[in-house]
Design a protein around this motif. Structure first.
Motif, short mmCIF file in Angstrom:
data_model
loop_
_atom_site.label_atom_id
_atom_site.label_comp_id
_atom_site.label_asym_id
_atom_site.label_seq_id
_atom_site.Cartn_x
_atom_site.Cartn_y
_atom_site.Cartn_z
N ASP A 86 3.32 -9.94 9.32
CA ASP A 86 2.57 -10.91 10.56
C ASP A 86 2.64 -10.46 11.71
O ASP A 86 1.88 -10.30 12.69
CB ASP A 86 2.95 -12.35 10.20
N GLU A 87 3.64 -9.71 12.15
CA GLU A 87 4.01 -9.31 13.38
C GLU A 87 3.86 -7.71 13.56
O GLU A 87 4.57 -7.24 14.42
CB GLU A 87 5.52 -9.64 13.79
N HIS A 88 2.90 -7.37 12.57
CA HIS A 88 2.42 -6.02 12.62
C HIS A 88 3.44 -4.81 12.52
O HIS A 88 3.15 -3.65 13.09
CB HIS A 88 1.71 -5.68 14.13
N THR A 89 4.30 -4.93 11.79
CA THR A 89 5.28 -3.85 11.13
C THR A 89 4.44 -3.20 10.34
O THR A 89 3.85 -3.88 9.41
CB THR A 89 6.67 -4.47 10.85
N PHE A 90 4.45 -1.79 10.48
CA PHE A 90 3.72 -1.07 9.47
C PHE A 90 4.69 -0.99 8.16
O PHE A 90 5.98 -0.54 8.43
CB PHE A 90 3.15 0.03 9.83
N ILE A 91 3.85 -0.91 6.86
CA ILE A 91 4.86 -0.62 5.56
C ILE A 91 4.17 0.38 4.86
O ILE A 91 3.04 0.49 4.59
CB ILE A 91 4.76 -1.89 5.00
N LEU A 92 5.00 1.51 4.64
CA LEU A 92 4.80 2.64 3.80
C LEU A 92 5.44 2.52 2.68
O LEU A 92 6.80 2.54 2.45
CB LEU A 92 4.90 3.88 4.29
N LEU A 93 4.79 2.58 1.42
CA LEU A 93 5.28 2.29 0.21
C LEU A 93 5.01 3.33 -0.58
O LEU A 93 3.94 3.81 -0.98
CB LEU A 93 4.89 1.12 -0.48
N ILE A 94 6.07 4.09 -1.50
CA ILE A 94 5.81 5.15 -2.38
C ILE A 94 6.13 4.62 -3.85
O ILE A 94 7.17 4.13 -4.11
CB ILE A 94 6.55 6.39 -2.03
N CYS A 95 5.29 4.76 -4.74
CA CYS A 95 5.24 4.74 -6.17
C CYS A 95 6.11 3.41 -6.62
O CYS A 95 5.37 2.32 -6.47
CB CYS A 95 5.84 5.84 -6.71
N GLY A 96 7.28 3.39 -6.82
CA GLY A 96 8.23 2.35 -7.20
C GLY A 96 8.13 1.09 -6.29
O GLY A 96 7.78 -0.08 -6.57
N GLY A 183 -3.64 4.38 -4.86
CA GLY A 183 -2.93 3.57 -4.06
C GLY A 183 -3.50 2.39 -3.48
O GLY A 183 -4.53 1.75 -4.10
N PHE A 184 -3.14 1.82 -2.37
CA PHE A 184 -3.44 0.72 -1.57
C PHE A 184 -3.37 0.74 -0.30
O PHE A 184 -2.64 1.48 0.25
CB PHE A 184 -2.82 -0.51 -2.13
N TYR A 185 -4.68 0.17 0.37
CA TYR A 185 -4.45 0.51 1.99
C TYR A 185 -5.24 -0.88 2.52
O TYR A 185 -6.33 -0.81 2.30
CB TYR A 185 -4.90 1.65 2.41
N ASP A 186 -4.68 -1.74 3.45
CA ASP A 186 -5.51 -2.74 3.85
C ASP A 186 -5.28 -2.89 5.38
O ASP A 186 -5.46 -3.84 6.05
CB ASP A 186 -4.81 -4.27 3.15
N GLY A 187 -4.79 -1.91 6.15
CA GLY A 187 -4.54 -1.75 7.38
C GLY A 187 -3.20 -2.00 8.07
O GLY A 187 -3.00 -1.84 8.99
N LYS A 188 -2.45 -2.69 7.07
CA LYS A 188 -1.10 -3.10 7.48
C LYS A 188 0.09 -2.50 6.47
O LYS A 188 1.19 -2.31 6.76
CB LYS A 188 -1.02 -4.68 7.00
N VAL A 189 -0.32 -2.19 5.26
CA VAL A 189 0.35 -1.64 4.22
C VAL A 189 -0.15 -0.74 3.53
O VAL A 189 -1.45 -0.57 3.13
CB VAL A 189 0.71 -2.65 2.99
N LEU A 190 0.36 0.74 3.48
CA LEU A 190 -0.15 1.82 2.74
C LEU A 190 0.80 1.95 1.60
O LEU A 190 1.93 2.17 1.66
CB LEU A 190 -0.27 2.75 3.68
N GLY A 191 0.29 1.72 0.29
CA GLY A 191 1.13 1.93 -0.91
C GLY A 191 0.55 3.21 -1.63
O GLY A 191 -0.63 3.26 -1.73
N THR A 192 1.23 4.16 -2.17
CA THR A 192 0.61 5.23 -2.68
C THR A 192 1.45 5.71 -4.05
O THR A 192 2.97 5.52 -3.77
CB THR A 192 0.23 6.43 -1.78
N TYR A 193 1.08 6.28 -4.91
CA TYR A 193 1.91 7.11 -6.21
C TYR A 193 2.13 8.41 -5.52
O TYR A 193 3.08 9.00 -6.16
CB TYR A 193 1.20 7.12 -7.44
#
Ligand SMILES: NC(=O)CC[C@H](N)C(=O)O
Length: 251
Positions: A86-96, A183-193
């Motif tokens: 909510d406070e605009h911390t960006f999140i990068l997620l890989i696989c698991g 993957g997934f990307y919504d502007g706030k969270v980027l998730g990818t394999y």
């Protein structure tokens, strides 16, 4: 150094498959080369921290055993992670890490692991014993930036119900064997394999992540405000893989 990127690498000691650490190294190098400070913290199981203080949260991939071991700790942090988002911390997620932001993950032994449930997607281990393994290229849209992202995937989990995929698969599997999308990307969270790791092979994505994270404390920042950096090795690495996969690089 005036500007500093504050980064939290979650579960750094157990979620670091296939070179995920290289993402941190790349972010650090590309920040320091621009005279942007890089303030790296780690957050392991049981460690108290307010994740909303960071500009960027990074969570890498892991084997089923590690994913299961961190789940009680991660679920306890749900409210704090929501606050960070909510406070605009960006999140990068890989696989698991990407899998655990969805509804659940059914591991290879059939055990159901609850996810954080931020997104409707869910992950099941599909055809028993078979995994999506190999090099992968996707055609992605990150806000205004269109790019081809290259990497390496190795996952048994088949992620379904992704409403906002990161990109279209040009070669490889992606979210599932026949998903067509990755993957997934919504502007706030980027998730990818994409492991391999992701960022050294995709310097434009590394810069995009730096830009999104810095934006938390500099809302007017634009991607083009980051000074350009050229490194011939980045381009050479891309060319080798894309040539092998018969895909043209238009970056
Ligand atoms: N590479 C990974 O992070 C693996 C994630 C998960 N254990 C799977 O096999 O799907």
């Amino acid at each position: 150094m005036e500007q500093v990127l504050k980064v939290c690498w979650m579960y750094h000691d157990i979620m670091d498959l296939y070179g995920d650490k290289g993402n941190i190294m790349t972010l650090k190098k590309r920040c320091l080369d621009r005279h942007i400070g890089f303030d790296l913290h780690t957050c392991g199981i049981g460690q108290k921290d307010d994740l909303s203080n960071y500009d960027l949260i990074f969570l890498g991939g892991g084997a089923d055993k590690e994913q299961i071991s961190l789940i009680p700790d991660l679920l306890q942090r749900k409210e704090n992670i929501q606050k960070a988002m909510d406070e605009h911390t960006f999140i990068l997620l890989i696989c698991g890490g990407y899998q655990l932001f969805g509804q659940y993950y059914i591991a290879a032994d059939g055990k159901k692991i609850a996810g954080l449930g931020f997104y409707p997607y869910y992950t099941d281990t599909g055809k028993m014993g078979s995994r999506c393994i190999g090099n992968i290229v996707i055609d992605a849209q990150l806000d205004e930036m269109h790019t081809k992202i290259i990497g390496f995937e190795n996952h048994g989990g088949q992620t379904l119900g992704v409403t906002k995929p990161l990109g279209k698969v040009l070669s490889g599997c992606g979210n599932a064997f026949d998903a067509g999308f990755e993957g997934f990307y919504d502007g706030k969270v980027l998730g990818t394999y994409l492991h391999g790791p992701l960022l050294p092979k995709n310097p434009d994505v590394a810069d995009f992540v730096i830009y999104k994270a810095l934006k938390k404390r500099n809302p007017d920042l634009q991607l083009k405000d980051l000074s350009p950096l050229t490194n011939p090795y980045d381009q050479a690495a891309r060319e080798v893989l894309l040539t092998r996969m018969h895909i043209e690089d238009d970056n």
